[in-house]
Scaffold this active site. Structure first.
Site, PDB file in Angstrom:
ATOM      1  N   ASP A  97     -21.519 -15.410 -10.583  1.00 18.47           N
ATOM      2  CA  ASP A  97     -22.355 -14.564 -11.445  1.00 18.47           C
ATOM      3  C   ASP A  97     -21.797 -13.155 -11.619  1.00 18.47           C
ATOM      4  OD1 ASP A  97     -22.699 -13.632  -8.878  1.00 18.47           O
ATOM      5  OD2 ASP A  97     -24.666 -14.555  -8.633  1.00 18.47           O
ATOM      6  N   GLU A 119     -21.055 -23.213  -8.803  1.00 15.15           N
ATOM      7  CA  GLU A 119     -22.228 -22.512  -8.244  1.00 15.15           C
ATOM      8  C   GLU A 119     -23.253 -22.258  -9.348  1.00 15.15           C
ATOM      9  OE1 GLU A 119     -21.796 -19.627  -4.746  1.00 15.15           O
ATOM     10  OE2 GLU A 119     -22.595 -18.326  -6.319  1.00 15.15           O
ATOM     11  N   GLU A 133     -26.387  -9.824 -11.644  1.00 14.51           N
ATOM     12  CA  GLU A 133     -25.954 -11.211 -11.427  1.00 14.51           C
ATOM     13  C   GLU A 133     -26.928 -12.252 -11.974  1.00 14.51           C
ATOM     14  OE1 GLU A 133     -25.935  -8.824  -9.097  1.00 14.51           O
ATOM     15  OE2 GLU A 133     -23.800  -8.568  -8.614  1.00 14.51           O
ATOM     16  N   HIS A 212     -23.967  -4.530  -0.172  1.00 13.68           N
ATOM     17  CA  HIS A 212     -23.316  -3.904  -1.333  1.00 13.68           C
ATOM     18  C   HIS A 212     -24.058  -4.076  -2.647  1.00 13.68           C
ATOM     19  CE1 HIS A 212     -22.076  -7.642  -3.289  1.00 13.68           C
ATOM     20  NE2 HIS A 212     -21.936  -8.114  -2.080  1.00 13.68           N
ATOM     21  N   ARG A 214     -25.999  -3.878  -6.039  1.00 16.23           N
ATOM     22  CA  ARG A 214     -26.278  -2.763  -6.952  1.00 16.23           C
ATOM     23  C   ARG A 214     -27.754  -2.380  -6.984  1.00 16.23           C
ATOM     24  NH1 ARG A 214     -21.516  -3.592  -9.581  1.00 16.23           N
ATOM     25  NH2 ARG A 214     -20.813  -1.854 -10.850  1.00 16.23           N
ATOM     26  N   HIS A 245     -17.964  -2.257   2.231  1.00 16.43           N
ATOM     27  CA  HIS A 245     -17.508  -2.569   0.863  1.00 16.43           C
ATOM     28  C   HIS A 245     -16.917  -1.305   0.236  1.00 16.43           C
ATOM     29  CE1 HIS A 245     -17.775  -3.779  -3.365  1.00 16.43           C
ATOM     30  NE2 HIS A 245     -18.071  -5.021  -2.985  1.00 16.43           N
TER      31      HIS A 245
HETATM   32  C1  UD1 Z   1     -18.941  -7.162  -7.677  1.00 14.74           C
HETATM   33  C2  UD1 Z   1     -19.859  -8.131  -8.423  1.00 14.74           C
HETATM   34  C3  UD1 Z   1     -20.931  -8.690  -7.475  1.00 14.74           C
HETATM   35  C4  UD1 Z   1     -20.301  -9.286  -6.240  1.00 14.74           C
HETATM   36  C5  UD1 Z   1     -19.399  -8.248  -5.575  1.00 14.74           C
HETATM   37  C6  UD1 Z   1     -18.686  -8.870  -4.415  1.00 14.74           C
HETATM   38  C7  UD1 Z   1     -20.308  -7.663 -10.774  1.00 14.74           C
HETATM   39  C8  UD1 Z   1     -21.111  -6.915 -11.746  1.00 14.74           C
HETATM   40  N1  UD1 Z   1     -20.551  -7.425  -9.472  1.00 14.74           N
HETATM   41  O1  UD1 Z   1     -19.716  -6.034  -7.297  1.00 14.74           O
HETATM   42  O2  UD1 Z   1     -21.666  -9.703  -8.150  1.00 14.74           O
HETATM   43  O3  UD1 Z   1     -21.323  -9.675  -5.344  1.00 14.74           O
HETATM   44  O4  UD1 Z   1     -18.412  -7.806  -6.524  1.00 14.74           O
HETATM   45  O5  UD1 Z   1     -18.111  -7.906  -3.599  1.00 14.74           O
HETATM   46  O6  UD1 Z   1     -19.464  -8.437 -11.144  1.00 14.74           O
HETATM   47  N2  UD1 Z   1     -13.605  -1.333  -5.244  1.00 14.74           N
HETATM   48  C9  UD1 Z   1     -12.381  -0.955  -4.721  1.00 14.74           C
HETATM   49  N3  UD1 Z   1     -11.521  -1.928  -4.291  1.00 14.74           N
HETATM   50  C10 UD1 Z   1     -11.817  -3.236  -4.331  1.00 14.74           C
HETATM   51  C11 UD1 Z   1     -13.082  -3.620  -4.819  1.00 14.74           C
HETATM   52  C12 UD1 Z   1     -13.962  -2.656  -5.272  1.00 14.74           C
HETATM   53  O7  UD1 Z   1     -12.059   0.224  -4.662  1.00 14.74           O
HETATM   54  O8  UD1 Z   1     -10.996  -4.053  -3.923  1.00 14.74           O
HETATM   55  C13 UD1 Z   1     -14.545  -0.283  -5.724  1.00 14.74           C
HETATM   56  C14 UD1 Z   1     -14.067   0.352  -7.044  1.00 14.74           C
HETATM   57  O9  UD1 Z   1     -14.404   1.712  -7.033  1.00 14.74           O
HETATM   58  C15 UD1 Z   1     -14.902  -0.389  -8.088  1.00 14.74           C
HETATM   59  C16 UD1 Z   1     -16.197  -0.542  -7.340  1.00 14.74           C
HETATM   60  O10 UD1 Z   1     -15.817  -0.860  -5.999  1.00 14.74           O
HETATM   61  O11 UD1 Z   1     -15.031   0.330  -9.302  1.00 14.74           O
HETATM   62  C17 UD1 Z   1     -17.151  -1.552  -7.877  1.00 14.74           C
HETATM   63  O12 UD1 Z   1     -16.549  -2.816  -8.090  1.00 14.74           O
HETATM   64  P1  UD1 Z   1     -17.294  -3.886  -9.057  1.00 14.74           P
HETATM   65  O13 UD1 Z   1     -16.510  -5.153  -9.055  1.00 14.74           O
HETATM   66  O14 UD1 Z   1     -17.590  -3.279 -10.382  1.00 14.74           O
HETATM   67  O15 UD1 Z   1     -18.687  -4.098  -8.370  1.00 14.74           O
HETATM   68  P2  UD1 Z   1     -19.060  -4.632  -6.950  1.00 14.74           P
HETATM   69  O16 UD1 Z   1     -20.157  -3.776  -6.450  1.00 14.74           O
HETATM   70  O17 UD1 Z   1     -17.843  -4.788  -6.135  1.00 14.74           O
HETATM   71  N1  UDP Z   2     -15.998 -11.247   3.592  1.00 17.49           N
HETATM   72  C1  UDP Z   2     -14.684 -10.981   3.973  1.00 17.49           C
HETATM   73  N2  UDP Z   2     -14.416  -9.771   4.542  1.00 17.49           N
HETATM   74  C2  UDP Z   2     -15.361  -8.831   4.737  1.00 17.49           C
HETATM   75  C3  UDP Z   2     -16.690  -9.106   4.333  1.00 17.49           C
HETATM   76  C4  UDP Z   2     -16.972 -10.323   3.753  1.00 17.49           C
HETATM   77  O1  UDP Z   2     -13.803 -11.799   3.823  1.00 17.49           O
HETATM   78  O2  UDP Z   2     -15.048  -7.759   5.272  1.00 17.49           O
HETATM   79  C5  UDP Z   2     -16.290 -12.540   2.935  1.00 17.49           C
HETATM   80  C6  UDP Z   2     -17.481 -13.314   3.455  1.00 17.49           C
HETATM   81  O3  UDP Z   2     -17.127 -14.198   4.487  1.00 17.49           O
HETATM   82  C7  UDP Z   2     -17.980 -14.044   2.219  1.00 17.49           C
HETATM   83  C8  UDP Z   2     -17.568 -13.134   1.074  1.00 17.49           C
HETATM   84  O4  UDP Z   2     -16.612 -12.231   1.595  1.00 17.49           O
HETATM   85  O5  UDP Z   2     -17.296 -15.278   2.029  1.00 17.49           O
HETATM   86  C9  UDP Z   2     -18.751 -12.387   0.535  1.00 17.49           C
HETATM   87  O6  UDP Z   2     -18.301 -11.457  -0.390  1.00 17.49           O
HETATM   88  P1  UDP Z   2     -19.190 -10.256  -0.899  1.00 17.49           P
HETATM   89  O7  UDP Z   2     -20.155  -9.859   0.157  1.00 17.49           O
HETATM   90  O8  UDP Z   2     -18.214  -9.240  -1.399  1.00 17.49           O
HETATM   91  O9  UDP Z   2     -19.904 -10.853  -2.166  1.00 17.49           O
HETATM   92  P2  UDP Z   2     -21.229 -11.745  -2.377  1.00 17.49           P
HETATM   93  O10 UDP Z   2     -21.120 -12.977  -1.570  1.00 17.49           O
HETATM   94  O11 UDP Z   2     -22.389 -10.912  -1.974  1.00 17.49           O
HETATM   95  O12 UDP Z   2     -21.211 -11.989  -3.848  1.00 17.49           O
END
Ligand code: UD1
Ligand code: UDP
Length: 400
Positions: A97, A119, A133, A212, A214, A245
């Site tokens: 999602d 999923e 999501e 993490h 939103r 995160h």
């Molecule tokens: C995204 C997904 C969420 C998922 C989550 C898993 C959307 C809208 N949200 O949220 O569904 O549960 O990922 O973690 O698709 N950033 C870094 N390095 C990284 C990753 C993220 O610096 O490797 C920072 C950046 O500043 C980036 C911000 O995190 O702009 C947000 O990333 P984004 O993918 O937009 O949203 P998430 O909160 O990570």
């Molecule tokens: N995970 C990981 N390293 C971390 C934290 C989580 O590999 O430091 C894994 C965790 O086992 C799970 C996935 O990341 O499989 C969850 O990802 P995240 O919490 O980013 O997203 P969500 O599941 O909430 O969409």
């Protein structure tokens, strides 16, 4: 050759699609299987791809710091549209999602390609929770041809939305495939953690934290951090480990409220095997993550879910997870209760995983194989052992 383009962008998509990509690669005479990464995440995505040895054929490298939903959506749609046009696949596979999943499905639709949604069918029925999501997955659903529902409950949600029965396949969740793959490969090798942490883990009651979402930014996040601090201050045997995160909206409050406490360890996002190792050593997992809720029962870990609603009621019905909301008092009270009632933890731990049996990716690719032009009849799938045993496993895990 049947071409399946798999689209990934974030950490959980990479973890949940890795087994699918590896399964496609195991069947090279039937499938050509390009992979496109949007790079919606960077470090957190690369950690997973490295672990599974996956090198995407395309990397759009889109992430910018603090990206807005509109920015990442516009850029992902444009980039993915180009890749779908260039690759001309028979099917585009998306997972979950995220923005990447939504844009992958929309780009496929614009090029009139079939969409497979892994999923499928998770719902809270509240369009703002989780945000964005819940809406992303509904929009993906409308664009999807093959709905790979992880559980009976997810299938029922799709049926209630008038998705044709013949387009839904219950497969289990691929995250269990990934978890079992990593566990077998690493054999619980001690990971490379910050100095002294492995030693501390051995002498404390560990609470592993992730958070993490939103919809929790702002007040709810302050509450979550406040509750963690309250319990850390009152229970000297508790050790919190929180891989934080990288979203700046998470980093800032977490570091401000929890930084510097001797028994709250804020660490970098962990490579998947290290995180699984930590989960295995934890007494309790405190999280708002979807994937973590699904993994925990396989490791026998009780989960407290810091949200007001979950699209994963199977864990709660099975007795492995509890929804604890997002108030400071609520989270602290539930956590303290569970930490001080070992019999309840044991009861929550001895649950069969309701999300799958570790063969979801094989089933998904079986379905796609059976839908290739000229392939045999699909109904033969349900009579083979792999599917029949699975049906028994999943029937045990139905939500009332
Ligand atoms: C995204 C997904 C969420 C998922 C989550 C898993 C959307 C809208 N949200 O949220 O569904 O549960 O990922 O973690 O698709 N950033 C870094 N390095 C990284 C990753 C993220 O610096 O490797 C920072 C950046 O500043 C980036 C911000 O995190 O702009 C947000 O990333 P984004 O993918 O937009 O949203 P998430 O909160 O990570
Ligand atoms: N995970 C990981 N390293 C971390 C934290 C989580 O590999 O430091 C894994 C965790 O086992 C799970 C996935 O990341 O499989 C969850 O990802 P995240 O919490 O980013 O997203 P969500 O599941 O909430 O969409």
């Amino acid at each position: 050759m049947y071409k399946v383009l798999t689209v990934i962008g974030t950490r959980p998509e990479a973890i949940k699609l890795a087994p699918v990509i590896l399964e496609l690669k195991r069947r090279p005479t039937k499938f050509s299987s390009p992979v496109c990464s949007t790079g919606q995440h960077r470090l957190m995505l690369d950690q997973v791809l490295t672990e599974f040895g996956i090198v995407p054929d395309y990397d759009l490298n889109l992430m910018t710091s603090g990206q807005s939903l509109a920015q990442i959506t516009a850029r992902a749609l444009e980039g993915l549209n180009r890749v779908v046009a260039q690759e001309n696949p028979d099917v585009v596979l998306v997972q979950g999602d995220t923005t990447t999943a939504f844009c992958g499905a929309l780009a496929a639709f614009y090029q009139q390609k079939k969409v497979g949604h892994i999923e499928a069918g998770l719902r809270t029925e509240n369009k703002f929770s989780p945000f964005p999501e819940e809406m992303n997955r509904r929009l993906v659903c409308a664009l999807t041809d093959y709905h790979f529902a992880p559980t009976h409950h997810a299938r029922a949600a799709l049926l209630s939305e008038k998705v044709p029965r013949s387009n839904i396949f219950i497969t289990g969740n691929t995250v269990i495939d990934a978890l079992l793959w990593v566990r077998e490969r690493t054999q619980w090798q001690i990971p490379d953690l910050p100095e002294g942490l492995v030693e501390q883990v051995a002498h404390h009651q560990v609470i592993l934290v992730t958070g993490h979402r939103r919809e929790s930014f702002g007040e709810a996040f302050e509450n979550i951090c406040g509750a963690i601090r309250d319990i850390a201050d009152s229970l000297p045997e508790a050790l919190f480990i929180y891989p934080v995160h990288l979203n700046p909206n998470v980093q800032k409050p977490v570091n401000r409220i929890l930084g510097g406490h001797a028994r709250i360890k804020l660490i970098a996002p962990q490579p998947y095997p290290s995180f699984v190792w930590l989960m295995d050593r934890a007494s309790i997992v405190l999280t708002d993550s979807g994937g973590v809720q699904e993994e925990a029962p396989s490791l026998g870990k009780p989960v407290l879910v810091m949200r007001t609603a979950t699209e994963r009621p199977e864990g709660i019905a099975a007795g492995n997870a509890r929804l604890v909301g997002v108030t400071r008092e609520g989270i602290a009270a539930e956590l303290l209760h569970l930490l001080t009632h070992p019999a309840e933890r044991t009861a929550m731990s001895s649950v069969r995983n309701p999300y799958g049996d570790g063969h979801a990716a094989e089933r998904i690719i079986d379905v796609l194989a059976a839908h290739r032009p000229g392939a045999g009849k699909l109904k033969s799938l349900n009579s083979c052992d792999k599917w029949a045993g699975f049906e028994r496993h999943m029937n045990d895990a139905k939500v009332a």
